[in-house]
Design a protein around this motif. Structure first.
Motif, PDB file in Angstrom:
ATOM      1  N   SER A 159     -66.155  12.581 -15.976  1.00 58.73           N
ATOM      2  CA  SER A 159     -66.693  12.397 -14.619  1.00 58.73           C
ATOM      3  C   SER A 159     -66.815  13.728 -13.886  1.00 58.73           C
ATOM      4  N   LYS A 176     -69.898  15.460 -15.222  1.00 60.68           N
ATOM      5  CA  LYS A 176     -71.106  14.839 -14.671  1.00 60.68           C
ATOM      6  C   LYS A 176     -71.293  15.227 -13.208  1.00 60.68           C
ATOM      7  N   LEU A 177     -70.203  15.293 -12.461  1.00 63.74           N
ATOM      8  CA  LEU A 177     -70.274  15.682 -11.062  1.00 63.74           C
ATOM      9  C   LEU A 177     -70.806  17.095 -10.921  1.00 63.74           C
ATOM     10  N   SER A 185     -72.731   1.023  -8.269  1.00 65.00           N
ATOM     11  CA  SER A 185     -72.661   1.413  -9.677  1.00 65.00           C
ATOM     12  C   SER A 185     -72.863   0.194 -10.562  1.00 65.00           C
ATOM     13  N   VAL A 205     -64.331   3.145 -10.494  1.00 70.41           N
ATOM     14  CA  VAL A 205     -64.822   4.155  -9.549  1.00 70.41           C
ATOM     15  C   VAL A 205     -64.080   4.049  -8.214  1.00 70.41           C
ATOM     16  N   ASP A 249     -76.908   8.620 -15.436  1.00 70.44           N
ATOM     17  CA  ASP A 249     -75.848   9.384 -14.774  1.00 70.44           C
ATOM     18  C   ASP A 249     -76.407  10.580 -14.010  1.00 70.44           C
ATOM     19  N   LYS A 301     -75.156   8.657  -6.636  1.00 68.34           N
ATOM     20  CA  LYS A 301     -74.609   8.946  -7.960  1.00 68.34           C
ATOM     21  C   LYS A 301     -73.593  10.087  -7.911  1.00 68.34           C
ATOM     22  N   THR A 302     -73.870  11.077  -7.065  1.00 66.80           N
ATOM     23  CA  THR A 302     -72.912  12.171  -6.897  1.00 66.80           C
ATOM     24  C   THR A 302     -71.596  11.634  -6.360  1.00 66.80           C
ATOM     25  N   GLU A 355     -70.567   8.588  -6.646  1.00 66.87           N
ATOM     26  CA  GLU A 355     -69.968   7.734  -7.685  1.00 66.87           C
ATOM     27  C   GLU A 355     -69.155   8.558  -8.676  1.00 66.87           C
ATOM     28  N   HIS A 356     -69.713   9.665  -9.144  1.00 63.38           N
ATOM     29  CA  HIS A 356     -68.992  10.507 -10.102  1.00 63.38           C
ATOM     30  C   HIS A 356     -67.730  11.104  -9.471  1.00 63.38           C
ATOM     31  N   SER A 390     -65.206   8.325  -9.303  1.00 65.24           N
ATOM     32  CA  SER A 390     -64.667   8.055 -10.636  1.00 65.24           C
ATOM     33  C   SER A 390     -63.658   9.123 -11.048  1.00 65.24           C
ATOM     34  N   SER A 391     -63.990  10.393 -10.786  1.00 66.51           N
ATOM     35  CA  SER A 391     -63.079  11.475 -11.127  1.00 66.51           C
ATOM     36  C   SER A 391     -61.762  11.353 -10.362  1.00 66.51           C
TER      37      SER A 391
END
Length: 311
Positions: free
Chosen positions: A29, A32-33, A99, A104, A158, A259-260, A262-263, A266-267
């Protein structure tokens, strides 16, 4: 080994495996971020520019619907100029970005909760709302609660691309022209930083000057100066190009921002899970060592007692 010690040992091993998984998910995550933040930074330049153009058009009154007369269902320009049409609001459309999966944190619940609050504040009922769900979590939630999910889009990548927004915008504008809804809001989680996000609800349709805040460039202009444009080939032709780009920038920008967030969520959630697993492992190991020490002490006592009895 006593049964109680075996059970504690199994819990320790299980928790260690879980921690390995959550740690790996946190690293994924975070990667991806980092990637999506680069895309968001570069896209922000374009989004700012297109918003500045629309702002200047609004200040020059090119967006006033009175400039375009009326259109009918057979008008080929309906899908574009129709985005400017003001009409009595019978049904409110809401784009909800969530999501497709869990893990998350409170990301999905915050968006859904605030969206429901928006519906309540606007005095709307499920019969007065059309949901456009981007993400499976939001689609499933509103379906179960009797809302009209007019359109759903699952499987957003993603790292979303600009092309992802185009079919969404086409569907959204077509439904607006068909009077599935009379106004449209985009609801999503705005990324502030890796630990913080905030809910945003932006009015997308109909496009009007009062729905957008003038940017710094426009605010710096002399308030007594009337912005005017000489258009070639025509105002309609220019708006045919610029309005879809503006709508696409709003939708894609919201998806990218969501999405940003969300990542980041999640992280953060996976880091919290890893930290909790670490604390649980320490507690279980302490419990295991105490139980093991107690068992050893009991065995020594029994051996000593047996030896004393033999003497």
């Amino acid at each position: 080994m006593p049964a109680s010690l075996q059970e504690v040992k199994r819990r320790i091993d299980s928790t260690k495996k879980t921690r390995q998984i959550t740690s790996a998910m946190q690293m994924v995550s975070t990667a991806k971020l980092s990637q999506i933040q680069k895309h968001a930074t570069s896209y922000q330049v374009y989004a700012t520019k297109i918003r500045s153009v629309i702002t200047h058009l609004a200040k020059s009154h090119l967006l006033d619907s009175k400039n375009f007369g009326t259109t009918n269902a057979n008008d080929s320009k309906l899908n574009t100029l129709g985005m400017l049409r003001q009409r009595p609001v019978k049904t409110t459309g809401i784009v909800v970005i969530t999501s497709d999966r869990g893990l998350v944190g409170s990301y999905n619940s915050n968006v859904i909760k605030q969206t429901l609050q928006l519906i309540e504040d606007n005095n709307r009922t499920p019969d007065d709302v059309a949901i456009i769900a981007i993400g499976g979590t939001g689609a499933d939630f509103f379906k179960k609660r009797g809302f009209n999910v007019a359109y759903e889009y699952r499987g957003v990548s993603d790292i979303p691309t600009y092309k992802d927004a185009r079919p969404l915008v086409e569907a959204i504008v077509t439904m607006f022209d068909s009077e599935v809804y009379d106004e449209l809001y985009v609801c999503y989680s705005h990324f502030v930083n890796s630990l913080t996000s905030e809910f945003r609800a932006e009015k997308m349709l109909p496009i009007a000057a009062e729905n957008m805040g003038y940017d710094d460039l426009a605010e710096q202009a002399d308030s007594n100066y009337s912005i005017q444009y000489e258009t070639e080939p025509s105002e309609d032709a220019i708006l045919e190009v610029i309005l879809p780009q503006y709508a696409e920038s709003l939708v894609y920008g919201a998806i990218l921002d969501a999405k940003t967030s969300e990542h980041a969520s999640s992280s953060t959630a996976m880091k919290a899970a890893s930290d909790n697993a670490k604390d649980l492992i320490a507690s279980l190991e302490l419990q295991y060592n105490r139980a093991r020490q107690s068992a050893i002490t009991t065995e020594i006592t029994e051996i000593t007692g047996a030896q004393a009895a033999l003497e």
